[in-house]
Enzyme design. Structure first.
Site: not given
Ligand code: AMP
Length: 214
Positions: A127, A160, A13, A88, A171
């Protein structure tokens, strides 16, 4: 034009959103990046979010929703934006929809980037992410020119914590339970577009342009 990127963590994404941001000349807004930037600055929000992120859980809505609404209200979002990682949950999607409705506005497209779970686990294990500019790499498919150093900004490139195998697993579980229902949510509104995320990234933007029409 207002886009939402849907898809499992690691579906690509973020990479797609960055290419689209350049093409459509609108900001790419990643809630994950906002949390990580806060953590780097040592803010209270960043430290709170970290507790959830490190375990592969979602950050609670009370820390997430206002933050996002505030961001999309900024001047640079007037011509649209690409949301990556938000919404989400159905609740987040409903709040966003209601807030936009108040402004007589709506999301134009929800792009679902589909990739099988097995491919996701393979991708995320390899990654690596720049600690400075968030550019992502892959040790097999798209490595840095110099080991551990970002090609773009010279920052340190690392695994990460939330890309560690057990966290990736969690996740994905959270994705299937809480985020995947958004596919039906946006399908019912007639704005869902699905793209195949298992191919190479070279065709990623072309696939989006094809479904959007320009
Ligand atoms: P991402 O980089 O989008 O994969 O986000 C990393 C982490 O940030 C996720 O696994 C969640 O813990 C948190 N996170 C990001 N966006 C959201 C959201 N819209 N709602 C809740 N947690 C989020």
């Amino acid at each position: 034009m207002k886009f939402i990127m849907l898809g499992a963590p690691g579906a690509g994404k973020g990479t797609r959103a960055a290419l689209m941001a350049e093409h459509y000349k609108i900001p790419h807004i990643s809630t994950g990046d906002i949390f990580r930037a806060n953590l780097k600055e040592g803010t209270e929000l960043g430290l709170k979010a970290k507790e959830y992120m490190d375990k592969g859980h979602l950050v609670p809505d009370e820390l997430t929703v206002e933050l996002l609404l505030d961001r999309v209200g900024k001047d640079d979002c007037q011509d649209g934006y690409i949301l990556d990682g938000f919404p989400r949950t159905i609740h987040q999607a409903e709040v966003l929809e209601q807030e936009l409705k108040k402004l007589d506005d709506k999301i134009d497209y929800a792009i679902d980037v589909h990739v099988p779970d097995a491919t996701i686990e393979e991708r995320m294990g390899g990654r690596r992410t720049c600690t400075k500019c968030s550019q992502s790499y892959h040790i097999v498919f798209a490595n840095t020119a110099v080991e551990g150093i970002c090609d773009k900004c010279g920052g340190e490139v690392v695994l990460r914590i939330d890309d560690a195998p057990e966290t990736v697993h969690k996740r994905l579980e959270v994705y299937h339970e809480q985020t995947k229902p958004l596919i039906d949510f946006y399908n019912e509104r007639g704005i869902l577009k699905q793209v195949d995320g298992s191919g190479s990234i070279q065709h990623a933007l072309a696939a989006v342009i094809e479904v959007v029409g320009y």
